[in-house]
Motif scaffolding. Structure first.
Motif, PDB file in Angstrom:
ATOM      1  N   MET A 183      40.272  62.078 124.903  1.00  0.00           N
ATOM      2  CA  MET A 183      41.727  62.147 124.808  1.00  0.00           C
ATOM      3  C   MET A 183      42.165  63.118 123.702  1.00  0.00           C
ATOM      4  O   MET A 183      43.013  63.981 123.918  1.00  0.00           O
ATOM      5  CB  MET A 183      42.301  60.752 124.537  1.00  0.00           C
ATOM      6  CG  MET A 183      43.817  60.711 124.445  1.00  0.00           C
ATOM      7  SD  MET A 183      44.633  60.899 126.032  1.00  0.00           S
ATOM      8  CE  MET A 183      44.300  59.295 126.751  1.00  0.00           C
ATOM      9  N   ILE A 193      44.160  66.706 124.200  1.00  0.00           N
ATOM     10  CA  ILE A 193      45.433  66.972 123.526  1.00  0.00           C
ATOM     11  C   ILE A 193      45.329  68.219 122.662  1.00  0.00           C
ATOM     12  O   ILE A 193      46.238  69.064 122.649  1.00  0.00           O
ATOM     13  CB  ILE A 193      45.860  65.758 122.680  1.00  0.00           C
ATOM     14  CG1 ILE A 193      46.227  64.586 123.595  1.00  0.00           C
ATOM     15  CG2 ILE A 193      47.040  66.114 121.783  1.00  0.00           C
ATOM     16  CD1 ILE A 193      46.519  63.292 122.854  1.00  0.00           C
ATOM     17  N   GLY A 232      55.904  67.124 123.278  1.00  0.00           N
ATOM     18  CA  GLY A 232      55.157  65.949 122.843  1.00  0.00           C
ATOM     19  C   GLY A 232      55.469  64.732 123.679  1.00  0.00           C
ATOM     20  O   GLY A 232      54.573  63.956 124.048  1.00  0.00           O
ATOM     21  N   LEU A 233      56.746  64.559 124.010  1.00  0.00           N
ATOM     22  CA  LEU A 233      57.155  63.436 124.849  1.00  0.00           C
ATOM     23  C   LEU A 233      56.553  63.544 126.243  1.00  0.00           C
ATOM     24  O   LEU A 233      56.034  62.560 126.800  1.00  0.00           O
ATOM     25  CB  LEU A 233      58.686  63.392 124.931  1.00  0.00           C
ATOM     26  CG  LEU A 233      59.294  62.239 125.728  1.00  0.00           C
ATOM     27  CD1 LEU A 233      58.915  60.900 125.112  1.00  0.00           C
ATOM     28  CD2 LEU A 233      60.813  62.383 125.780  1.00  0.00           C
ATOM     29  N   LEU A 237      53.843  65.193 127.061  1.00  0.00           N
ATOM     30  CA  LEU A 237      52.403  65.029 126.936  1.00  0.00           C
ATOM     31  C   LEU A 237      52.014  63.555 126.876  1.00  0.00           C
ATOM     32  O   LEU A 237      51.170  63.087 127.655  1.00  0.00           O
ATOM     33  CB  LEU A 237      51.915  65.760 125.679  1.00  0.00           C
ATOM     34  CG  LEU A 237      50.441  65.612 125.313  1.00  0.00           C
ATOM     35  CD1 LEU A 237      49.573  66.311 126.337  1.00  0.00           C
ATOM     36  CD2 LEU A 237      50.172  66.175 123.918  1.00  0.00           C
ATOM     37  N   VAL A 238      52.631  62.818 125.974  1.00  0.00           N
ATOM     38  CA  VAL A 238      52.292  61.403 125.791  1.00  0.00           C
ATOM     39  C   VAL A 238      52.626  60.601 127.045  1.00  0.00           C
ATOM     40  O   VAL A 238      51.840  59.759 127.488  1.00  0.00           O
ATOM     41  CB  VAL A 238      53.033  60.838 124.559  1.00  0.00           C
ATOM     42  CG1 VAL A 238      52.854  59.326 124.485  1.00  0.00           C
ATOM     43  CG2 VAL A 238      52.520  61.502 123.285  1.00  0.00           C
ATOM     44  N   THR A 239      53.785  60.881 127.644  1.00  0.00           N
ATOM     45  CA  THR A 239      54.206  60.141 128.830  1.00  0.00           C
ATOM     46  C   THR A 239      53.227  60.340 129.984  1.00  0.00           C
ATOM     47  O   THR A 239      52.829  59.371 130.652  1.00  0.00           O
ATOM     48  CB  THR A 239      55.620  60.585 129.259  1.00  0.00           C
ATOM     49  OG1 THR A 239      56.528  60.351 128.189  1.00  0.00           O
ATOM     50  CG2 THR A 239      56.066  59.821 130.493  1.00  0.00           C
ATOM     51  N   GLN A 240      52.825  61.577 130.228  1.00  0.00           N
ATOM     52  CA  GLN A 240      51.926  61.842 131.355  1.00  0.00           C
ATOM     53  C   GLN A 240      50.532  61.279 131.108  1.00  0.00           C
ATOM     54  O   GLN A 240      49.914  60.708 132.014  1.00  0.00           O
ATOM     55  CB  GLN A 240      51.854  63.353 131.616  1.00  0.00           C
ATOM     56  CG  GLN A 240      53.148  63.920 132.172  1.00  0.00           C
ATOM     57  CD  GLN A 240      53.094  65.431 132.341  1.00  0.00           C
ATOM     58  OE1 GLN A 240      52.616  65.944 133.342  1.00  0.00           O
ATOM     59  NE2 GLN A 240      53.569  66.147 131.337  1.00  0.00           N
ATOM     60  N   LEU A 241      50.022  61.434 129.888  1.00  0.00           N
ATOM     61  CA  LEU A 241      48.703  60.883 129.598  1.00  0.00           C
ATOM     62  C   LEU A 241      48.705  59.359 129.693  1.00  0.00           C
ATOM     63  O   LEU A 241      47.722  58.754 130.135  1.00  0.00           O
ATOM     64  CB  LEU A 241      48.242  61.323 128.211  1.00  0.00           C
ATOM     65  CG  LEU A 241      47.856  62.803 128.064  1.00  0.00           C
ATOM     66  CD1 LEU A 241      47.519  63.120 126.614  1.00  0.00           C
ATOM     67  CD2 LEU A 241      46.686  63.157 128.973  1.00  0.00           C
ATOM     68  N   ALA A 242      49.828  58.741 129.304  1.00  0.00           N
ATOM     69  CA  ALA A 242      49.911  57.280 129.333  1.00  0.00           C
ATOM     70  C   ALA A 242      50.104  56.739 130.744  1.00  0.00           C
ATOM     71  O   ALA A 242      49.672  55.621 131.058  1.00  0.00           O
ATOM     72  CB  ALA A 242      51.053  56.808 128.436  1.00  0.00           C
ATOM     73  N   THR A 243      50.748  57.506 131.615  1.00  0.00           N
ATOM     74  CA  THR A 243      51.076  56.998 132.949  1.00  0.00           C
ATOM     75  C   THR A 243      50.082  57.433 134.027  1.00  0.00           C
ATOM     76  O   THR A 243      49.683  56.631 134.867  1.00  0.00           O
ATOM     77  CB  THR A 243      52.496  57.433 133.360  1.00  0.00           C
ATOM     78  OG1 THR A 243      52.590  58.868 133.271  1.00  0.00           O
ATOM     79  CG2 THR A 243      53.536  56.793 132.454  1.00  0.00           C
ATOM     80  N   VAL A 247      47.739  65.715 132.331  1.00  0.00           N
ATOM     81  CA  VAL A 247      48.965  66.482 132.153  1.00  0.00           C
ATOM     82  C   VAL A 247      49.150  67.395 133.365  1.00  0.00           C
ATOM     83  O   VAL A 247      48.303  68.236 133.656  1.00  0.00           O
ATOM     84  CB  VAL A 247      48.922  67.322 130.863  1.00  0.00           C
ATOM     85  CG1 VAL A 247      50.186  68.172 130.732  1.00  0.00           C
ATOM     86  CG2 VAL A 247      48.768  66.405 129.659  1.00  0.00           C
TER      87      VAL A 247
END
Length: 232
Positions: free
Chosen positions: A1, A5, A59-60, A62-68, A72
């Protein structure tokens, strides 16, 4: 991860920084030192950071796609525009075209350069540990992708995007003035096309169309020109 990133962030930062720096260097060479006096003719990424467009929004996403979805698929953002006083250029209209074209031009050159660098990296297989080589190849691939996407997106004929300014520079004066008048609404137009209309109009997704119909063929051409046969 963390490796993913860092590869994404470094590829995006390099593409955006060199894009903006190219505008500044081109303007300086063509007679306008505005960006130079403000310290914006620089390869230092911090000089070009926009808090929202370079940090918060990417950043938003990136985090959203990796989390869902665990990967990316799309990124969107912008840097702080390099200030150019087109009236100070030796030839204001054609100078505007050249300054605007410098950003996408350096991105296309970088994409090709990273394509060539991939040969060096793969030829040196074994010199780096497996994970480090995997990271390097991922970074190179992302750099090719992001530079092509950034160039193609910025060539859309909407001021203040580079394509809009190129259009203003080459159109007859009355039409050029009409297009230039859109610049005050340009960012709203872009946000509307990219984020708002796709949610309001089913099947309407100009960003995905741009990626599929323009950026992907350009990327395949870059792969071919740099000796890789075609994009995989």
């Amino acid at each position: 991860m963390i490796g993913e990133i860092s590869a994404i962030a470094l590829a995006a930062i390099l593409a955006i920084t060199l894009h903006e720096a190219a505008h500044g260097y081109a303007a300086l060479a063509l007679g306008d030192d505005t960006a130079w006096r403000l310290g914006r003719v620089s390869l230092n990424p911090l000089r070009h950071v926009d808090p929202v467009g370079t940090l918060l929004l990417p950043g938003l996403l990136l985090v959203t796609q990796l989390a869902t979805i665990g990967r990316v698929e799309a990124m969107f953002g912008w840097a702080k525009p390099v200030p150019v006083d087109f009236g100070r250029l030796h030839n204001p209209r054609w100078g505007m075209v050249l300054v605007a074209a410098a950003g996408p031009g350096i991105n296309f050159a970088l994409a090709f350069g990273f394509g060539m660098a991939a040969h060096v990296a793969t030829g040196g297989a074994g010199l780096l540990p497996g994970p480090a080589m995997d990271w390097l190849l991922r970074f190179i691939a992302l750099s090719m992708l992001y530079n092509v996407i950034l160039a193609c997106f910025n060539l859309l004929p909407i001021p203040p995007l580079d394509g809009g300014r190129i259009l203003v520079g080459i159109l007859p004066l009355p039409a050029a003035r009409a297009v230039a008048g859109l610049e005050r609404y340009g960012l709203l137009i872009v946000i509307g096309l990219v984020f708002v209309l796709p949610y309001l109009v089913p099947g309407f997704d100009p960003l995905r169309t741009l990626l599929r119909e323009v950026a992907l063929p350009v990327l395949e051409a870059v792969f071919w020109l740099s000796g890789h046969g075609g994009a995989q």
